[in-house]
Design a protein around this motif. Structure first.
Motif, PDB file in Angstrom:
ATOM      1  N   TRP A  98       0.818  -1.219   0.000  1.00  0.00           N
ATOM      2  CA  TRP A  98       0.000   0.000   0.000  1.00  0.00           C
ATOM      3  C   TRP A  98       0.847   1.263   0.000  1.00  0.00           C
ATOM      4  CZ3 TRP A  98       0.707   3.016   4.243  1.00  0.00           C
ATOM      5  CH2 TRP A  98       0.817   2.463   5.517  1.00  0.00           C
ATOM      6  N   TYR A 109       1.514   1.761  -3.544  1.00  0.00           N
ATOM      7  CA  TYR A 109       0.249   2.154  -4.181  1.00  0.00           C
ATOM      8  C   TYR A 109      -0.004   3.648  -4.006  1.00  0.00           C
ATOM      9  CZ  TYR A 109      -4.840   2.079  -4.967  1.00  0.00           C
ATOM     10  OH  TYR A 109      -6.110   2.324  -5.413  1.00  0.00           O
ATOM     11  N   PHE A 110       0.172   4.124  -2.767  1.00  0.00           N
ATOM     12  CA  PHE A 110      -0.080   5.546  -2.526  1.00  0.00           C
ATOM     13  C   PHE A 110       0.983   6.423  -3.192  1.00  0.00           C
ATOM     14  CE2 PHE A 110      -2.563   4.247   1.425  1.00  0.00           C
ATOM     15  CZ  PHE A 110      -3.773   4.412   0.784  1.00  0.00           C
ATOM     16  N   THR A 164       0.026   6.631  -6.938  1.00  0.00           N
ATOM     17  CA  THR A 164      -1.224   7.349  -7.208  1.00  0.00           C
ATOM     18  C   THR A 164      -1.254   8.748  -6.598  1.00  0.00           C
ATOM     19  OG1 THR A 164      -2.191   6.320  -5.238  1.00  0.00           O
ATOM     20  CG2 THR A 164      -2.586   5.206  -7.344  1.00  0.00           C
ATOM     21  N   SER A 165      -0.186   9.168  -5.997  1.00  0.00           N
ATOM     22  CA  SER A 165      -0.204  10.416  -5.221  1.00  0.00           C
ATOM     23  C   SER A 165      -0.682  11.625  -6.037  1.00  0.00           C
ATOM     24  CB  SER A 165       1.194  10.684  -4.647  1.00  0.00           C
ATOM     25  OG  SER A 165       1.173  11.857  -3.881  1.00  0.00           O
TER      26      SER A 165
END
Lengths: 123, 423
Positions: free
Chosen positions: B184, B187-188, B191-192
Motif C-alpha cells: 500500500w 500504491y499511494f 497514485t499520489s
C-alpha cells in the motif's frame, strides 16, 4: 461498537446517517472530524476552506480537530482514497462532543474515492 | 361539493408549483462525480460479520511438490486461499480426510476485527505466511508387495493413521496482499499526484455548488438541483468537470499500474512435504522445495527447486533433485508485426537421480529458447531451439502439443567442436 460477529454492525456500519448541509455553532466550540476506515488503509485529505489541514495515511481512521473558527461560513471538505477494492468508511463530525453529522460509505459503488463536505456557520 | 372543488383547485396549484429539489452534501458529491462520468459512492450497509472473502487476495505460489520437472509446465494453481474458513478446513475424498490448516483464517474466524481494523491485520503478517495440509488415509502405492516380481494393486487405508501425507508451506519473501504495508505504500506513492488532482477537482466543484445554496428561514438547507445541474453544464462548470474527468482517468491508470506491480511481485515459498505409511501401503518419502514466481519489470520468472527422497526397501535411498527456471517477457509490442507483442522465453531444467532404478540417466539437462509470435488471438507461430544432454530425450518424446514448432538438433555441432559423438 460491535465487532461484526453475529450480524452486528461493524465500526463503519454502526449508527444512523445524519446529513445536515450546514452545522451552526458558537465560536470556540470544538469541531472534530473522525473518519473510520474499515477493511483497508486509506489516504485522507481534509481541507478547511482553501487550506489543507491534514494529509495522512489512515490505518484504522483519522481524527482532525478544527482550529477556533472566526464567525462566518466555512467549508469543511475531505476525501478518502482507500488502497484496496473492498472498504467501508464512516465520517462523523462532533461539535462540542455531540454528533451532528454521520455518513457511511462503501466500495459497492465502485468509485475509487469518497469525498464529503459540510458548511460550518460560526456565530 | 364546494369542498371537493376547493380541494381539487389546491391540488392543481400544488402541481403547478412543485417544490424545488434540494441536494444535500452527499447528493452534491454524487452529482459531481456523475457529471464526470463516474459511479456515485455507495452507502455502507450492514453486512453482518466482516467477510473474509471480501478481502484482497493474498495468494502464495503453489507448492514445489506440485511442480513437474520443467517449469515450462509449472503448476500455477494457487496456494489455498489464506482466508479459507472452517467450511474448508476438512474435506473428504476417496476415503482420505484432508485437514487444511490456515492459521490466519482461524484467527479471523474467531476475531473478525483482524480483518476490519488494519492495525490488527498488520499484527498477523507472519501468520499469513503459513499454510499446511494433512491428509489421513487414502490409497497406497502400486508395488511388488509379495515378491513375485509383479506390481500389486494399491491397498486402501482402513485406519486414518495407515497413510499420513503432510505439507507445510511458508512464504519466505514477498507479498501480493494489497493490505501489506510495502504494497500500500507503493500504491499511494504511484497514485499520489492523480489522487491530489481528483481531490482538488472535486473540491473546486463543491465550492461552485455553494453558489446555488437554497435557504430556508435564512439557513442553508442544501443546493438547488436544477441550479447546480445547469451550472455544471454551463461555462463555469464544464472546464471543472473536464478537469475532474481527466483526473479520474489518470487516477484509474495509476491504480491499474500500481495493482499490476503488486499482483506480479516476486514471491518465494518454501515447502516441506512427505508421506508416512505403514509397510503394506508403500514406502515413506519426503521432499523439500523452494519456489519463486513473479516479475521484475517486464520479465516474468518461475523458479522451482525440489529435492526428494524415498525410503528404499533395500540398499540406498533413491533421491531426486530437480531444478528449473523459466524466464519470459513480451517484445515487439505495438509494432507492425504484432500489437500484443511476441513472447520470448527461456527455460532450463536440471535433474539428478541417485539410486533411482527406473532412471535412464543419472543427470538430465534441458534448455529451450522460444519465440512465439501471435498471428491472431487464437493462432501463434512458435520458434524454438532446444538443448538436451542426452539424444534420446529429444527423439523419444511422447505425446504432442497443439502448435507447430521447429526443433534444431545441435549435437552435430558439438561433435564437430569436441570430436565426441557419444550421447
Amino acid at each position: 461498537v460491535a465487532n461484526g460477529t453475529n450480524g452486528a454492525p461493524t465500526r463503519c456500519e454502526a449508527g444512523d446517517e445524519l446529513l445536515p448541509f450546514q452545522i451552526s455553532l458558537p465560536r470556540g466550540t470544538p469541531v472534530d472530524l473522525e473518519i473510520l476506515i474499515c477493511s483497508t488503509v486509506a489516504r485522507v485529505r481534509v481541507w478547511l476552506g482553501d487550506v489543507l489541514q491534514l494529509d495522512e495515511t489512515g490505518i484504522d481512521g483519522v481524527h482532525y480537530r478544527a482550529p477556533v473558527l472566526d464567525p462566518g461560513r466555512h467549508l469543511l471538505f475531505w476525501s478518502v482514497f482507500p488502497a484496496t477494492e473492498d472498504w467501508k468508511t464512516r465520517d462523523e463530525i462532533r461539535v462540542g462532543g455531540i454528533v451532528r453529522f454521520r455518513r457511511k460509505k462503501s466500495s459497492d459503488g465502485n468509485n475509487p474515492i469518497q469525498a464529503g463536505f459540510v458548511t460550518l456557520e460560526v456565530s | 361539493m364546494t369542498l371537493t372543488a376547493s380541494a381539487l383547485m389546491l391540488c392543481v396549484v400544488m402541481q403547478a408549483a412543485p417544490a424545488p429539489r434540494v441536494l444535500n452534501s452527499d447528493e452534491v458529491i454524487a452529482a459531481i462525480v456523475k457529471a464526470a462520468g463516474q459511479p456515485a459512492p455507495s452507502v455502507a450497509r450492514v453486512s453482518g460479520a466482516a467477510e473474509p472473502s471480501a478481502q484482497p487476495s493474498a495468494k502464495q505460489v503453489s507448492a514445489p511438490s506440485a511442480s513437474g520437472a520443467s517449469p515450462a509446465n509449472v503448476d500455477r494453481a494457487s496456494f489455498p486461499e489464506l482466508f479459507a474458513f472452517a467450511a474448508d478446513l476438512v474435506s473428504f475424498n476417496g476415503g482420505a480426510t484432508t485437514l487444511s490448516l490456515n492459521p490466519f483464517g482461524l484467527v479471523a474466524a474467531a476475531k473478525p476485527e483482524v480483518l476490519d481494523k488494519q492495525s490488527e491485520y498488520q499484527k498477523y503478517n507472519g501468520l499469513r505466511r503459513f499454510g499446511a495440509a494433512f491428509t489421513l488415509g487414502g490409497k497406497g502405492e502400486k508395488f511388488d508387495r509379495d515378491g513375485d516380481g509383479k506390481d500389486d494393486d494399491p491397498l486402501t487405508a482402513q485406519n486414518l493413521d495407515d497413510i499420513v501425507t503432510y505439507e507445510v508451506k511458508y512464504r519466505v519473501w514477498g507479498s501480493r496482499d494489497r493490505r501489506d504495508q510495502e504494497n500500500w505504500k507503493r500504491y499511494f506513492a504511484v497514485t499520489s499526484d492523480s489522487f491530489e488532482k481528483v481531490d482538488a477537482a472535486i473540491r473546486a466543484l463543491v465550492t461552485l455548488s455553494l453558489k446555488d445554496v437554497v435557504l430556508e428561514n435564512n439557513v442553508p438547507i442544501g443546493v438547488s438541483a436544477s441550479g447546480f445541474e445547469a451550472r455544471l453544464a454551463g461555462a463555469e462548470g464544464q472546464p471543472l468537470v473536464s478537469t475532474l474527468r481527466e483526473a479520474y482517468a489518470a487516477l484509474k491508470r495509476d491504480i491499474k499500474a500500481a495493482n499490476t506491480v503488486t499482483d506480479k511481485r516476486l514471491i518465494w515459498t518454501a515447502a516441506i512435504a512427505g508421506k508416512h505409511q505403514k509397510e503394506q501401503f508403500g514406502r515413506d518419502n519426503w521432499k523439500l522445495g523452494l519456489r519463486g514466481e513473479g516479475a521484475t519489470g517486464r520479465v516474468d520468472h518461475t523458479i522451482n527447486i525440489d529435492w526428494s527422497q524415498v525410503d528404499a526397501l533395500t540398499g540406498d535411498d533413491p533421491t531426486v533433485f530437480k531444478g528449473g527456471y523459466k524466464l519470459a517477457c513480451k517484445i515487439l509490442q505495438n509494432t507492425w508485426l504484432t500489437k500484443d507483442g511476441a513472447t520470448v522465453s527461456f527455460d532450463g531444467v536440471f535433474e539428478h537421480y541417485d539410486h533411482v532404478p527406473d532412471a535412464t540417466h543419472s543427470t538430465v539437462a534441458k534448455a529451450a529458447l522460444k519465440l512465439e509470435i501471435p498471428l491472431s488471438k487464437s493462432a501463434t507461430v512458435p520458434f524454438s531451439a532446444t538443448y538436451v544432454n542426452h539424444r534420446d530425450l529429444l527423439t523419444g518424446q511422447q505425446g504432442w502439443i497443439g502448435h507447430v514448432g521447429v526443433t534444431w538438433d545441435l549435437s552435430p555441432l558439438k561433435a564437430l567442436v569436441s570430436g565426441a559423438t557419444k550421447d
